[in-house]
Scaffold this active site. Sequence first.
Site, PDB file in Angstrom:
ATOM      1  N   HIS A  48     -13.522  -0.123   3.998  1.00 16.79           N
ATOM      2  CA  HIS A  48     -12.623  -1.218   2.955  1.00 16.79           C
ATOM      3  C   HIS A  48     -11.051  -1.099   3.405  1.00 16.79           C
ATOM      4  O   HIS A  48     -10.239  -0.869   2.577  1.00 16.79           O
ATOM      5  CB  HIS A  48     -13.112  -0.546   1.465  1.00 16.79           C
ATOM      6  CG  HIS A  48     -14.061  -1.078   0.736  1.00 16.79           C
ATOM      7  ND1 HIS A  48     -13.686  -2.093   0.059  1.00 16.79           N
ATOM      8  CD2 HIS A  48     -15.088  -0.689   0.695  1.00 16.79           C
ATOM      9  CE1 HIS A  48     -15.386  -2.949   0.024  1.00 16.79           C
ATOM     10  NE2 HIS A  48     -16.011  -1.555   0.092  1.00 16.79           N
TER      11      HIS A  48
ATOM     12  N   GLU B   7      -8.647  -2.611   2.336  1.00 16.80           N
ATOM     13  CA  GLU B   7      -7.736  -3.249   1.287  1.00 16.80           C
ATOM     14  C   GLU B   7      -7.839  -2.318  -0.045  1.00 16.80           C
ATOM     15  O   GLU B   7      -7.024  -2.050  -0.576  1.00 16.80           O
ATOM     16  CB  GLU B   7      -8.608  -4.658   1.034  1.00 16.80           C
ATOM     17  CG  GLU B   7      -9.963  -4.822  -0.362  1.00 16.80           C
ATOM     18  CD  GLU B   7     -11.090  -4.659   0.049  1.00 16.80           C
ATOM     19  OE1 GLU B   7     -10.979  -3.688   1.441  1.00 16.80           O
ATOM     20  OE2 GLU B   7     -12.074  -3.822  -0.159  1.00 16.80           O
TER      21      GLU B   7
ATOM     22  N   CYS C 262     -16.966  -4.776   4.343  1.00 14.84           N
ATOM     23  CA  CYS C 262     -18.403  -4.003   4.064  1.00 14.84           C
ATOM     24  C   CYS C 262     -19.389  -5.053   3.566  1.00 14.84           C
ATOM     25  O   CYS C 262     -20.278  -5.689   4.587  1.00 14.84           O
ATOM     26  CB  CYS C 262     -18.042  -2.934   2.729  1.00 14.84           C
ATOM     27  SG  CYS C 262     -18.860  -1.954   2.150  1.00 14.84           S
TER      28      CYS C 262
HETATM   29  N1  GLN Z   1     -24.547  -1.846   0.647  1.00 10.20           N
HETATM   30  C1  GLN Z   1     -23.661  -2.252  -0.116  1.00 10.20           C
HETATM   31  C2  GLN Z   1     -24.109  -3.580  -0.271  1.00 10.20           C
HETATM   32  O1  GLN Z   1     -26.038  -4.034   0.601  1.00 10.20           O
HETATM   33  C3  GLN Z   1     -22.486  -3.108   0.218  1.00 10.20           C
HETATM   34  C4  GLN Z   1     -21.141  -1.870  -0.873  1.00 10.20           C
HETATM   35  C5  GLN Z   1     -20.020  -2.447  -0.703  1.00 10.20           C
HETATM   36  O2  GLN Z   1     -19.591  -4.120  -0.169  1.00 10.20           O
HETATM   37  N2  GLN Z   1     -18.740  -2.166  -0.993  1.00 10.20           N
HETATM   38  O3  GLN Z   1     -23.497  -5.190  -0.470  1.00 10.20           O
END
Ligand code: GLN
Length: 208
Positions: free
Chosen positions: A183, A185, A81
Amino acid sequence: MSQVRLGILALQGAFREHIAMLKRLNVDAVEVRLAAELDDLDGLIIPGGESTSMGLVAERWGLVEPLRQWVHGGKPTWGTCAGMILLAEHATGQKLGGQALIGGLDVTVNRNYFGRQVDSFEADLDVPTLGDTPFHAVFIRAPAITAVAEDVVPLATVASPGDETESVIAAVRNGPILATAFHPELTDDLRWHRYFIQIVNEFKSCSG
Ligand code: GLN
Protein backbone atom coordinates in the site's frame (compact mmCIF):
# COMPACT_ATOMS: atom_id res chain seq x y z
CA MET A 1 4.34 16.94 -17.94
CA SER A 2 0.90 17.46 -19.42
CA GLN A 3 -2.08 17.55 -17.11
CA VAL A 4 -3.62 14.12 -16.53
CA ARG A 5 -6.92 13.16 -14.98
CA LEU A 6 -6.95 10.03 -12.84
CA GLY A 7 -9.84 8.06 -11.41
CA ILE A 8 -9.79 5.99 -8.22
CA LEU A 9 -12.30 3.17 -8.01
CA ALA A 10 -14.25 4.19 -4.91
CA LEU A 11 -16.45 1.18 -4.12
CA GLN A 12 -14.61 0.09 -0.99
CA GLY A 13 -11.16 0.28 0.60
CA ALA A 14 -8.36 2.84 0.66
CA PHE A 15 -9.44 5.16 -2.18
CA ARG A 16 -9.31 8.40 -0.15
CA GLU A 17 -5.66 7.83 0.70
CA HIS A 18 -4.75 7.51 -2.99
CA ILE A 19 -6.61 10.72 -3.77
CA ALA A 20 -4.74 12.53 -0.98
CA MET A 21 -1.39 11.37 -2.43
CA LEU A 22 -2.35 12.51 -5.94
CA LYS A 23 -3.52 15.91 -4.66
CA ARG A 24 -0.07 16.35 -3.14
CA LEU A 25 1.28 15.85 -6.65
CA ASN A 26 -1.24 18.39 -8.00
CA VAL A 27 -2.96 15.76 -10.11
CA ASP A 28 -6.63 15.95 -10.93
CA ALA A 29 -8.00 12.86 -9.10
CA VAL A 30 -11.65 11.85 -8.91
CA GLU A 31 -13.65 9.05 -7.26
CA VAL A 32 -15.18 6.57 -9.72
CA ARG A 33 -18.41 4.72 -8.95
CA LEU A 34 -20.21 4.78 -12.30
CA ALA A 35 -19.19 3.36 -15.66
CA ALA A 36 -19.72 6.74 -17.31
CA GLU A 37 -17.12 8.27 -15.00
CA LEU A 38 -14.42 6.24 -16.76
CA ASP A 39 -15.00 8.13 -20.00
CA ASP A 40 -12.77 11.16 -19.56
CA LEU A 41 -9.98 9.54 -17.53
CA ASP A 42 -6.35 9.01 -18.52
CA GLY A 43 -5.70 6.37 -15.86
CA LEU A 44 -7.40 4.38 -13.12
CA ILE A 45 -6.29 3.17 -9.69
CA ILE A 46 -8.00 0.16 -8.11
CA PRO A 47 -7.23 0.46 -4.40
CA GLY A 48 -6.59 -2.03 -1.63
CA GLY A 49 -9.35 -3.24 0.61
CA GLU A 50 -11.13 -6.53 0.24
CA SER A 51 -11.25 -8.00 -3.23
CA THR A 52 -14.36 -10.10 -2.66
CA SER A 53 -16.39 -7.14 -1.34
CA MET A 54 -15.08 -4.84 -4.06
CA GLY A 55 -15.97 -7.45 -6.68
CA LEU A 56 -19.49 -7.89 -5.30
CA VAL A 57 -20.16 -4.16 -5.27
CA ALA A 58 -18.72 -3.83 -8.80
CA GLU A 59 -21.07 -6.59 -9.97
CA ARG A 60 -24.07 -5.02 -8.30
CA TRP A 61 -23.33 -1.62 -9.81
CA GLY A 62 -22.76 -2.98 -13.31
CA LEU A 63 -19.10 -2.02 -13.34
CA VAL A 64 -17.43 -5.35 -14.08
CA GLU A 65 -17.87 -5.26 -17.86
CA PRO A 66 -16.91 -1.55 -18.20
CA LEU A 67 -13.81 -2.18 -16.06
CA ARG A 68 -12.85 -5.18 -18.21
CA GLN A 69 -13.23 -3.08 -21.33
CA TRP A 70 -11.14 -0.33 -19.76
CA VAL A 71 -8.27 -2.65 -18.82
CA HIS A 72 -8.40 -4.81 -21.94
CA GLY A 73 -8.53 -1.64 -24.04
CA GLY A 74 -4.98 -0.89 -22.88
CA LYS A 75 -5.80 2.00 -20.53
CA PRO A 76 -3.27 2.69 -17.75
CA THR A 77 -4.39 0.92 -14.59
CA TRP A 78 -2.70 0.47 -11.22
CA GLY A 79 -3.98 -2.12 -8.76
CA THR A 80 -2.78 -2.01 -5.15
CA CYS A 81 -3.29 -5.08 -2.97
CA ALA A 82 -6.97 -6.09 -3.45
CA GLY A 83 -6.82 -4.10 -6.71
CA MET A 84 -3.93 -6.27 -7.84
CA ILE A 85 -5.97 -9.40 -7.09
CA LEU A 86 -8.83 -8.10 -9.25
CA LEU A 87 -6.46 -7.44 -12.16
CA ALA A 88 -4.77 -10.85 -12.05
CA GLU A 89 -5.75 -13.39 -14.70
CA HIS A 90 -5.28 -16.24 -12.23
CA ALA A 91 -5.77 -16.34 -8.49
CA THR A 92 -5.42 -18.98 -5.83
CA GLY A 93 -6.93 -18.96 -2.36
CA GLN A 94 -9.99 -16.98 -3.32
CA LYS A 95 -13.68 -17.47 -2.70
CA LEU A 96 -15.00 -16.70 -6.18
CA GLY A 97 -13.54 -19.74 -7.93
CA GLY A 98 -10.21 -19.64 -9.77
CA GLN A 99 -10.88 -16.68 -12.01
CA ALA A 100 -10.32 -13.07 -11.15
CA LEU A 101 -13.04 -10.57 -11.79
CA ILE A 102 -11.43 -8.05 -14.12
CA GLY A 103 -8.21 -9.71 -15.30
CA GLY A 104 -5.86 -8.29 -17.92
CA LEU A 105 -2.62 -8.86 -16.03
CA ASP A 106 -1.18 -12.26 -16.87
CA VAL A 107 0.03 -13.31 -13.43
CA THR A 108 -1.04 -15.73 -10.74
CA VAL A 109 -1.69 -14.20 -7.34
CA ASN A 110 -2.13 -15.96 -4.06
CA ARG A 111 -4.80 -13.89 -2.38
CA ASN A 112 -3.63 -14.21 1.20
CA TYR A 113 -0.10 -15.38 0.66
CA PHE A 114 1.27 -13.95 3.90
CA GLY A 115 -1.88 -14.56 5.90
CA ARG A 116 -0.88 -17.85 7.34
CA GLN A 117 2.31 -16.40 8.81
CA VAL A 118 1.57 -12.79 9.62
CA ASP A 119 -1.36 -10.50 8.87
CA SER A 120 0.55 -7.29 8.35
CA PHE A 121 4.18 -6.29 8.19
CA GLU A 122 6.50 -3.67 6.77
CA ALA A 123 9.61 -4.24 4.69
CA ASP A 124 12.22 -2.18 2.85
CA LEU A 125 12.16 -3.22 -0.80
CA ASP A 126 14.78 -2.64 -3.45
CA VAL A 127 12.99 -1.12 -6.42
CA PRO A 128 15.56 -0.17 -9.08
CA THR A 129 12.83 1.50 -11.16
CA LEU A 130 12.29 4.03 -8.36
CA GLY A 131 15.98 4.74 -7.72
CA ASP A 132 18.56 3.72 -5.14
CA THR A 133 16.61 4.43 -1.97
CA PRO A 134 14.64 1.36 -0.83
CA PHE A 135 10.88 1.70 -0.62
CA HIS A 136 9.36 1.16 2.80
CA ALA A 137 6.35 -1.02 1.97
CA VAL A 138 3.30 -1.69 4.12
CA PHE A 139 1.74 -5.13 3.58
CA ILE A 140 -1.76 -5.73 4.98
CA ARG A 141 -3.23 -9.23 4.53
CA ALA A 142 -1.28 -8.96 1.33
CA PRO A 143 -1.37 -11.10 -1.77
CA ALA A 144 1.81 -12.17 -3.54
CA ILE A 145 2.53 -12.91 -7.18
CA THR A 146 3.60 -16.52 -7.55
CA ALA A 147 3.91 -16.74 -11.36
CA VAL A 148 4.21 -14.26 -14.23
CA ALA A 149 3.87 -14.50 -18.00
CA GLU A 150 6.94 -13.70 -20.10
CA ASP A 151 5.98 -10.11 -20.88
CA VAL A 152 5.33 -9.15 -17.24
CA VAL A 153 8.25 -7.34 -15.61
CA PRO A 154 8.82 -7.90 -11.89
CA LEU A 155 9.73 -4.60 -10.18
CA ALA A 156 10.25 -5.78 -6.60
CA THR A 157 10.39 -8.92 -4.53
CA VAL A 158 9.89 -9.46 -0.82
CA ALA A 159 11.18 -12.12 1.51
CA SER A 160 8.42 -13.99 3.23
CA PRO A 161 8.47 -12.84 6.89
CA GLY A 162 7.73 -16.38 8.06
CA ASP A 163 10.52 -17.89 6.00
CA GLU A 164 13.31 -15.54 4.93
CA THR A 165 14.65 -18.08 2.44
CA GLU A 166 11.50 -17.75 0.36
CA SER A 167 10.89 -14.61 -1.67
CA VAL A 168 7.98 -13.69 -3.90
CA ILE A 169 7.16 -10.95 -6.38
CA ALA A 170 5.49 -7.92 -4.79
CA ALA A 171 5.25 -5.49 -7.74
CA VAL A 172 5.03 -5.86 -11.52
CA ARG A 173 4.45 -3.87 -14.67
CA ASN A 174 3.11 -5.00 -17.99
CA GLY A 175 2.86 -2.04 -20.39
CA PRO A 176 0.06 0.17 -19.09
CA ILE A 177 -0.68 -2.07 -16.10
CA LEU A 178 1.06 -1.61 -12.75
CA ALA A 179 0.39 -3.79 -9.71
CA THR A 180 1.72 -3.65 -6.16
CA ALA A 181 0.92 -6.13 -3.38
CA PHE A 182 1.48 -3.42 -0.76
CA HIS A 183 0.00 0.00 0.00
CA PRO A 184 2.10 2.99 -1.18
CA GLU A 185 -0.84 5.27 -0.33
CA LEU A 186 -0.32 4.54 3.37
CA THR A 187 3.22 5.93 3.37
CA ASP A 188 4.69 9.35 2.87
CA ASP A 189 6.68 8.26 -0.17
CA LEU A 190 5.20 9.55 -3.43
CA ARG A 191 7.45 7.63 -5.81
CA TRP A 192 4.96 4.93 -6.87
CA HIS A 193 2.31 7.56 -7.57
CA ARG A 194 4.84 9.57 -9.59
CA TYR A 195 5.79 6.41 -11.50
CA PHE A 196 2.16 5.67 -12.35
CA ILE A 197 1.67 9.25 -13.57
CA GLN A 198 4.72 8.73 -15.80
CA ILE A 199 3.10 5.56 -17.26
CA VAL A 200 -0.15 7.48 -17.81
CA ASN A 201 1.75 10.22 -19.63
CA GLU A 202 3.56 7.68 -21.83
CA PHE A 203 0.25 6.22 -22.97
CA LYS A 204 -1.46 9.57 -23.27
CA SER A 205 1.15 10.80 -25.73
CA CYS A 206 0.92 7.52 -27.69
CA SER A 207 -2.83 7.76 -28.13
CA GLY A 208 -2.60 11.42 -29.08
N1 GLN B 1 -6.08 -10.14 0.85
C1 GLN B 1 -7.09 -9.12 0.68
C2 GLN B 1 -8.14 -9.58 -0.32
O1 GLN B 1 -8.28 -10.69 -0.61
C3 GLN B 1 -6.49 -7.82 0.21
C4 GLN B 1 -5.96 -7.05 1.36
C5 GLN B 1 -5.68 -5.61 1.07
O2 GLN B 1 -6.10 -5.05 0.04
N2 GLN B 1 -5.04 -4.94 2.00
O3 GLN B 1 -8.87 -8.79 -0.85
